[in-house]
Design a protein around this motif. Structure first.
Motif, mmCIF file in Angstrom:
data_model
loop_
_atom_site.group_PDB
_atom_site.id
_atom_site.type_symbol
_atom_site.label_atom_id
_atom_site.label_comp_id
_atom_site.label_asym_id
_atom_site.label_seq_id
_atom_site.Cartn_x
_atom_site.Cartn_y
_atom_site.Cartn_z
ATOM 1 N N GLN A 37 20.558 -11.737 34.056
ATOM 2 C CA GLN A 37 20.201 -11.310 35.405
ATOM 3 C C GLN A 37 18.728 -10.894 35.446
ATOM 4 N N PRO A 38 17.900 -11.547 36.265
ATOM 5 C CA PRO A 38 16.457 -11.259 36.259
ATOM 6 C C PRO A 38 16.120 -9.844 36.695
ATOM 7 N N TYR A 39 16.963 -9.210 37.514
ATOM 8 C CA TYR A 39 16.636 -7.867 37.996
ATOM 9 C C TYR A 39 16.833 -6.810 36.916
ATOM 10 N N VAL A 40 17.340 -7.182 35.749
ATOM 11 C CA VAL A 40 17.332 -6.263 34.612
ATOM 12 C C VAL A 40 15.897 -6.056 34.129
ATOM 13 N N LYS A 41 15.055 -7.057 34.336
ATOM 14 C CA LYS A 41 13.637 -6.957 33.958
ATOM 15 C C LYS A 41 12.767 -6.550 35.142
ATOM 16 N N ASP A 42 13.071 -7.077 36.317
ATOM 17 C CA ASP A 42 12.209 -6.893 37.483
ATOM 18 C C ASP A 42 12.751 -5.778 38.369
ATOM 19 N N ASN A 43 12.305 -4.561 38.107
ATOM 20 C CA ASN A 43 12.784 -3.400 38.857
ATOM 21 C C ASN A 43 11.774 -2.256 38.712
ATOM 22 N N GLY A 44 12.059 -1.144 39.371
ATOM 23 C CA GLY A 44 11.164 0.010 39.274
ATOM 24 C C GLY A 44 11.387 0.834 38.020
ATOM 25 N N HIS A 45 12.619 0.808 37.499
ATOM 26 C CA HIS A 45 12.938 1.495 36.247
ATOM 27 C C HIS A 45 14.330 1.058 35.808
ATOM 28 N N LEU A 46 14.512 0.943 34.509
ATOM 29 C CA LEU A 46 15.796 0.530 33.943
ATOM 30 C C LEU A 46 16.350 1.648 33.072
ATOM 31 N N LEU A 47 17.593 2.032 33.354
ATOM 32 C CA LEU A 47 18.283 3.038 32.553
ATOM 33 C C LEU A 47 19.468 2.392 31.848
#
Length: 243
Positions: A66-76
């Motif tokens: 899933q690309p939004y695992v990389k493209d986001n404001g912060h990943l927890l």
């Protein structure tokens, strides 16, 4: 209706984020909110790992697909954690045998989930969007390795947070008649049938990814195909759920 309930009822998963990082103040508020969640026996049996290393984010995105695992404001990444009370204790051997029972695995997973939901509500109350990421369990052992997790710490799921770049329709939920019963479990086939019609209409009419589907058909596909059969091995190797 107060603003807290409005925030909860307005939830939807966000899978497209603007290229804006969370501020330190936003992140601290979200994490402090997570910490105020209820916890079993005051164990606070979870750890939250923020992923700021772009190479690690890319590796986690590859695992999830899933690309939004990389493209986001912060990943927890939320982890069950019974390492903390053991590595600080001089009486580890007395604790070791009991750590592997299913009760403590459940309690630590529940603690992590409660903290995560507090974080989600806090983020959404700040005008941010979130998406839970169970897809990190596609290769749990690799996630465990990437995050250098010690014994008795297990990665459970991730959460992508950021400023929404789209506003999808709110997805319907099962009717209360299908999930709430008084005093004992009740039959609820008719409520599910009605929901199947509602969700079929939703899929046909939503603005993106229109399809013909029902909730019952989704669940049949979900449970007819084996997935993530390696999870049990990793959980037990980490010292959990042995009995």
């Amino acid at each position: 209706m107060n603003s807290t309930i409005e925030t909860i009822l307005n939830h939807r998963s966000i899978r497209k984020f603007k290229d804006t990082k969370l501020t330190n103040e936003q992140l601290r508020t979200i994490l402090q909110s997570a910490q105020q969640a209820s916890t079993s026996s005051y164990m606070m049996a979870y750890t939250i790992i923020g992923i700021t290393d772009e190479e690690k984010k890319a590796a986690l995105a590859e695992i999830s697909g899933q690309p939004y695992v990389k493209d986001n404001g912060h990943l927890l990444v939320f982890c069950a954690d019974l390492h903390r009370p053991t590595h600080t204790s001089e009486n580890f051997e007395e604790m070791k045998e009991n750590l592997g029972n299913s009760e403590h695995f459940l309690a630590s997973a529940i603690d992590a989930a409660l903290a995560a939901q507090n974080a989600a509500i806090a983020a959404e109350s700040l005008g941010l969007g979130i998406c839970y990421l169970g897809s990190l369990r596609n290769n749990l052992a690799k996630v465990d390795e990437l995050l250098a997790l010690p014994q008795h710490v297990i990665p459970l799921f991730g959460m992508a947070i950021g400023e929404p770049a789209h506003q999808p329709e709110r997805k319907p939920r099962l009717p209360l008649e299908a999930v709430y019963f008084e005093n004992e479990y009740k039959k609820h086939e008719k409520a599910v049938e009605a929901f199947d019609k509602e969700i079929a209409d939703y899929y046909q009419s939503r603005s993106s990814n229109s399809r013909a589907d029902t909730w019952t058909e989704q669940m049949h596909r979900r449970f007819s195909k084996t997935i993530r059969m390696d999870v049990t091995d990793l959980v037990q190797k980490k010292g959990y759920n042995k009995r």
